[in-house]
Enzyme design. Structure first.
Site, PDB file in Angstrom:
ATOM      1  N   SER A  45       0.840  -1.184   0.000  1.00 36.14           N
ATOM      2  CA  SER A  45       0.000   0.000   0.000  1.00 36.14           C
ATOM      3  C   SER A  45       0.889   1.252   0.000  1.00 36.14           C
ATOM      4  O   SER A  45       1.902   1.300  -0.697  1.00 36.14           O
ATOM      5  CB  SER A  45      -0.956  -0.042   1.201  1.00 36.14           C
ATOM      6  N   ASP A  55      -6.964  -4.329  -7.748  1.00 34.73           N
ATOM      7  CA  ASP A  55      -6.581  -3.493  -6.608  1.00 34.73           C
ATOM      8  C   ASP A  55      -6.812  -2.013  -6.932  1.00 34.73           C
ATOM      9  O   ASP A  55      -6.257  -1.474  -7.895  1.00 34.73           O
ATOM     10  CB  ASP A  55      -5.099  -3.747  -6.294  1.00 34.73           C
ATOM     11  N   HIS A  63      -6.811  -5.407  -2.702  1.00 33.61           N
ATOM     12  CA  HIS A  63      -5.695  -4.718  -2.050  1.00 33.61           C
ATOM     13  C   HIS A  63      -5.268  -5.417  -0.759  1.00 33.61           C
ATOM     14  O   HIS A  63      -4.111  -5.294  -0.339  1.00 33.61           O
ATOM     15  CB  HIS A  63      -6.107  -3.280  -1.741  1.00 33.61           C
TER      16      HIS A  63
END
Length: 345
Positions: A218, A277, A331
């Site tokens: 991330s 994602d 994600h």
């Protein structure tokens, strides 16, 4: 400077006599930390890459209706299935990225967590901890078995909030004239920059010749990228060939001039994207951002397969072709790890 040096030496004299001989390295390291100043940039390592005129920042939008099935995409599009040896590396690094979300690791500074077993020989060196969600946080372990330093950053825990925060706008990237980066990402990294560089100065001296693996999930992937560049730009020992960056679900960091600089220095980077994602599409390309690194796209259907997506900057035939289906579920899962949760998948 002389007064400061005398202070450091006098402060260490009691420790030198009180410590057993096998802790002499630790005493020396402590002295280095007391005397630390951020090293200057190495001029030849911060030269801008080729200037890019007329870059098409609308390319991501144009790719939306053109989802490509990698299984039938010709190699001429730059899409090939990832080799098994690369897959093993990506799966291993996903474990290290997931470990950053475990409270035993950050902030507790202990290498005991559901994902830590993947590197049971790892030696915990340092934790960098921001005590609010979204603050840059990470850890460093070393492995004599791998002859490697692993510098790992985590993302925040509120991924919905992250997509809004990444729209903060750009700021100048000070090391490289003409390049710009996301202001929120840059400011967050700046908050821990000194601690990261202080620890890396010690580890580069103690573990000469070890590979420098910088990893993140991330926004932690964005911090990893900035940290890797910072280390390369300031330490002679951090040669480009020793540095390996692997990120999972990383947002875009900077503009095309920043990406051009990144390409010019030949630091290896694998940028892994799981299926649809959503975070990898933020900040949007049409806001003046472009990804760096070689994309590896994990496709879930009809069977889980990872594809390598060659392109000068971003491929329009891999994850960018699936932007219409973006979601946060993708994600939170990379190679049998739960990212954002300290729970083994």
């Amino acid at each position: 400077m002389m007064i400061r040096s005398l202070f450091v030496v006098s402060a260490l004299v009691p420790a030198l006599f009180a410590a057993p001989i096998d802790s002499l390295d630790e005493v020396i390291d402590q002295g280095a930390k007391l005397a630390f100043e951020i090293p200057p940039l190495i001029p030849e390592r911060v030269k801008p890459g080729p200037w890019i005129d007329g870059f098409d920042y609308s390319a991501e939008d144009q790719a939306k209706p053109n989802k490509v099935s990698p299984a039938i995409a010709p190699a001429i599009m730059g899409i090939t299935e990832a080799h098994d040896n690369v897959m093993k590396i990506l799966e291993d690094r996903a474990q290290l990225a997931a470990a950053a979300y475990c409270f035993e690791v950050i902030p507790s500074n202990q290498w005991t967590c559901p994902y830590c077993a993947s590197h049971s020989e790892g030696r915990m060196q340092k934790v960098f901890y921001g005590d609010v969600d979204g603050a840059a946080s990470g850890y460093v372990i070393t492995s004599d078995f791998d002859q490697a330093i692993y510098l790992v950053f985590r993302g925040g825990f509120d991924f919905d909030k992250l997509t809004t925060g990444l729209l903060s706008g750009k700021t100048a990237y000070p090391p490289v004239p003409g390049a710009q980066v996301n202001a929120q990402i840059w400011n967050a990294y700046q908050a821990i920059q000194e601690d990261v560089l202080k620890e890396m100065e010690i580890l580069l001296r103690r573990y000469e010749g070890y590979t420098i693996n910088v990893i993140g999930h991330s926004v932690g992937g964005a911090y990893a990228e900035l940290a890797a560049l910072d280390i390369y730009q300031r330490f002679d020992a951090a040669q480009a060939l020793l540095i390996k960056i692997i990120t999972f679900g990383e947002p875009r960091v900077g503009d095309v001039q920043y990406a051009s600089y990144f390409n010019s220095i030949n630091i290896g980077k694998y940028r892994v994207v799981h299926d649809s994602d959503a975070i990898v599409h933020h900040p949007p390309m049409n806001k003046g951002y472009v990804h760096t690194g070689l994309e590896f796209w994990i496709v879930d259907y009809p069977e889980v397969t990872t594809y390598k997506c060659d392109a000068e900057f971003e491929s329009m035939f891999c994850s960018n072709s699936d932007i219409a289906n973006q979601n946060l579920a993708s994600h939170k899962s990379y190679y049998n790890t739960r990212q954002g949760f300290c729970v083994a998948a």
